[in-house]
Design a protein around this motif. Structure first.
Motif, short mmCIF file in Angstrom:
data_model
loop_
_atom_site.label_atom_id
_atom_site.label_comp_id
_atom_site.label_asym_id
_atom_site.label_seq_id
_atom_site.Cartn_x
_atom_site.Cartn_y
_atom_site.Cartn_z
N ILE A 100 0.88 -1.17 0.00
CA ILE A 100 0.00 0.00 0.00
C ILE A 100 0.91 1.22 0.00
O ILE A 100 1.64 1.46 0.96
N VAL A 101 0.91 1.94 -1.10
CA VAL A 101 1.78 3.10 -1.27
C VAL A 101 0.94 4.35 -1.01
O VAL A 101 -0.07 4.58 -1.67
N ILE A 102 1.38 5.14 -0.05
CA ILE A 102 0.69 6.39 0.29
C ILE A 102 1.55 7.55 -0.18
O ILE A 102 2.74 7.62 0.13
N GLY A 103 0.94 8.42 -0.96
CA GLY A 103 1.66 9.55 -1.50
C GLY A 103 1.15 10.88 -0.98
O GLY A 103 -0.06 11.07 -0.83
N ARG A 104 2.09 11.78 -0.68
CA ARG A 104 1.73 13.17 -0.34
C ARG A 104 1.65 13.93 -1.66
O ARG A 104 2.62 14.00 -2.42
N VAL A 105 0.48 14.47 -1.93
CA VAL A 105 0.24 15.13 -3.21
C VAL A 105 0.96 16.48 -3.24
O VAL A 105 0.77 17.32 -2.37
N VAL A 106 1.80 16.65 -4.27
CA VAL A 106 2.53 17.91 -4.45
C VAL A 106 2.06 18.66 -5.69
O VAL A 106 2.48 19.79 -5.92
N GLY A 107 1.20 18.04 -6.47
CA GLY A 107 0.63 18.69 -7.64
C GLY A 107 -0.61 17.94 -8.10
O GLY A 107 -0.63 16.71 -8.09
N ALA A 108 -1.66 18.67 -8.46
CA ALA A 108 -2.88 18.05 -8.98
C ALA A 108 -3.50 19.00 -9.99
O ALA A 108 -3.51 20.22 -9.79
N ARG A 109 -3.98 18.42 -11.09
CA ARG A 109 -4.67 19.20 -12.11
C ARG A 109 -5.68 18.29 -12.80
O ARG A 109 -5.54 17.07 -12.77
N PHE A 110 -6.70 18.89 -13.41
CA PHE A 110 -7.72 18.10 -14.08
C PHE A 110 -8.28 18.86 -15.27
O PHE A 110 -8.13 20.07 -15.38
N ASP A 111 -8.91 18.12 -16.17
CA ASP A 111 -9.53 18.69 -17.36
C ASP A 111 -11.04 18.46 -17.27
O ASP A 111 -11.50 17.34 -17.48
N PRO A 112 -11.81 19.51 -16.95
CA PRO A 112 -13.25 19.33 -16.77
C PRO A 112 -14.00 19.00 -18.06
O PRO A 112 -15.18 18.63 -18.01
N GLU A 113 -13.33 19.09 -19.19
CA GLU A 113 -13.98 18.80 -20.48
C GLU A 113 -13.93 17.31 -20.83
O GLU A 113 -14.61 16.89 -21.76
N ARG A 114 -13.12 16.55 -20.15
CA ARG A 114 -12.96 15.13 -20.49
C ARG A 114 -13.83 14.25 -19.61
O ARG A 114 -14.09 14.58 -18.46
N ALA A 115 -14.24 13.11 -20.15
CA ALA A 115 -15.01 12.10 -19.40
C ALA A 115 -14.05 10.98 -18.99
O ALA A 115 -13.05 10.73 -19.67
N PRO A 116 -14.35 10.27 -17.89
CA PRO A 116 -13.43 9.23 -17.41
C PRO A 116 -13.57 7.92 -18.16
O PRO A 116 -14.62 7.60 -18.71
N LEU A 117 -12.49 7.16 -18.15
CA LEU A 117 -12.51 5.76 -18.57
C LEU A 117 -12.92 4.96 -17.34
O LEU A 117 -12.37 5.17 -16.25
N ILE A 118 -13.88 4.07 -17.50
CA ILE A 118 -14.40 3.27 -16.38
C ILE A 118 -14.10 1.80 -16.65
O ILE A 118 -14.16 1.35 -17.79
N TYR A 119 -13.79 1.06 -15.59
CA TYR A 119 -13.60 -0.39 -15.69
C TYR A 119 -14.66 -1.06 -14.83
O TYR A 119 -14.78 -0.76 -13.63
N PHE A 120 -15.45 -1.95 -15.44
CA PHE A 120 -16.55 -2.60 -14.74
C PHE A 120 -16.73 -4.00 -15.29
O PHE A 120 -16.87 -4.18 -16.51
N ARG A 121 -16.70 -4.98 -14.42
CA ARG A 121 -16.86 -6.38 -14.79
C ARG A 121 -15.97 -6.78 -15.96
O ARG A 121 -16.42 -7.32 -16.95
N ARG A 122 -14.69 -6.47 -15.79
CA ARG A 122 -13.62 -6.88 -16.71
C ARG A 122 -13.75 -6.28 -18.11
O ARG A 122 -13.28 -6.85 -19.09
N ALA A 123 -14.37 -5.10 -18.19
CA ALA A 123 -14.49 -4.43 -19.49
C ALA A 123 -14.40 -2.92 -19.28
O ALA A 123 -14.79 -2.40 -18.23
N TYR A 124 -13.88 -2.24 -20.30
CA TYR A 124 -13.82 -0.77 -20.26
C TYR A 124 -15.19 -0.22 -20.60
O TYR A 124 -15.88 -0.74 -21.48
N ARG A 125 -15.55 0.85 -19.92
CA ARG A 125 -16.85 1.52 -20.15
C ARG A 125 -16.60 3.01 -20.14
O ARG A 125 -15.54 3.50 -19.75
N SER A 126 -17.61 3.75 -20.56
CA SER A 126 -17.56 5.20 -20.42
C SER A 126 -18.91 5.66 -19.91
O SER A 126 -19.90 4.92 -19.99
N LEU A 127 -18.95 6.85 -19.37
CA LEU A 127 -20.20 7.38 -18.87
C LEU A 127 -21.08 7.80 -20.03
O LEU A 127 -20.61 8.48 -20.95
N ALA A 128 -22.34 7.45 -19.98
CA ALA A 128 -23.27 7.90 -21.01
C ALA A 128 -23.81 9.26 -20.61
O ALA A 128 -24.26 9.46 -19.48
N GLU A 129 -23.67 10.20 -21.50
CA GLU A 129 -24.21 11.53 -21.25
C GLU A 129 -25.71 11.49 -21.47
O GLU A 129 -26.19 10.81 -22.35
#
Length: 165
Positions: free
Chosen positions: A135-164
Motif C-alpha cells: 500500500i503506497v501512500i503519496g503526499r500530493v505535491v501537484g494536482a490538475r484536471f480537465d473538466p472537459e474530459r469524461a473518465p474511462l471506467i472499468y466494470f466487470r472486466r471491461a472498459y466503459r464510459s459514462l453515457a451523457e
C-alpha cells in the motif's frame, strides 16, 4: 450460518465495483516504469494524501520506495489502448515507454499521460505491507484536471464510459 469464500466469487464481487482507471508511474535513475492500477483512492485532505495498492511481484513498489516519488494519471474515455499497454505483464523498466505512448513530466519528474482526465504528482509518504501487495501512500505535491474530459471506467472486466444524458 457460515459461508465458504470462493476466489471466483470474491473477484466477481469486486469486479462489480465500477472504478476509474489510472496509470501509476515513477522514474528511478533514468529508468521509467508504470502500470495500470484500479486500486487507487484519496486518503486524506490534511495532509493531502492518496493511496495505491501495488502487487509485490511488480517492479513498481520497489522503484517507488527507492525514488521516493510517483505520479498518477487518471485516464479519460478513449484511452483503453494506454491502459492495455501499462497492464501488459513482463515489461521491464526502460529509458522510455513505447513511442506510441507519449508522456510528459510535471512537479516530480515522473511520467504523466497526456490526454488523461487528471494528473496527481506525489512524494512517497509511506509504504505499508498489505498481504501480497504494498500500500503506497503519496503526499500530493501537484494536482490538475480537465473538466472537459469524461473518465474511462472499468466494470466487470471491461472498459466503459459514462453515457451523457
Amino acid at each position: 450460518m457460515s459461508a465458504t469464500l470462493s476466489l471466483d466469487d470474491f473477484k466477481g464481487a469486486l469486479g462489480s465495483w465500477a472504478s476509474g482507471v489510472t496509470v501509476v508511474t515513477t522514474e528511478l535513475n533514468g529508468m521509467v516504469y508504470g502500470i495500470t492500477v484500479s486500486s487507487f483512492s484519496s486518503l486524506s485532505v490534511d495532509p493531502v494524501l492518496v493511496l495505491v495498492s501495488l502487487a509485490d511481484t511488480n517492479h513498481l513498489p520497489r522503484m517507488i520506495r527507492e525514488s521516493g516519488r510517483f505520479a498518477v494519471s487518471i485516464l479519460s474515455a478513449g484511452q483503453e489502448d494506454v491502459s492495455r499497454y501499462f497492464a501488459t505483464s513482463g515489461r521491464e523498466p526502460a529509458a522510455s515507454f513505447d513511442p506510441a505512448v507519449p508522456t510528459e513530466t510535471w512537479v516530480t519528474g515522473c511520467p504523466l499521460i497526456p490526454g488523461a482526465i487528471a494528473h496527481i504528482d506525489c512524494e512517497l509518504h509511506q509504504a505499508l505491507p498489505g498481504g501480497d501487495h504494498t500500500i503506497v501512500i503519496g503526499r500530493v505535491v501537484g494536482a490538475r484536471f480537465d473538466p472537459e474530459r469524461a473518465p474511462l471506467i472499468y466494470f466487470r472486466r471491461a472498459y466503459r464510459s459514462l453515457a451523457e444524458g
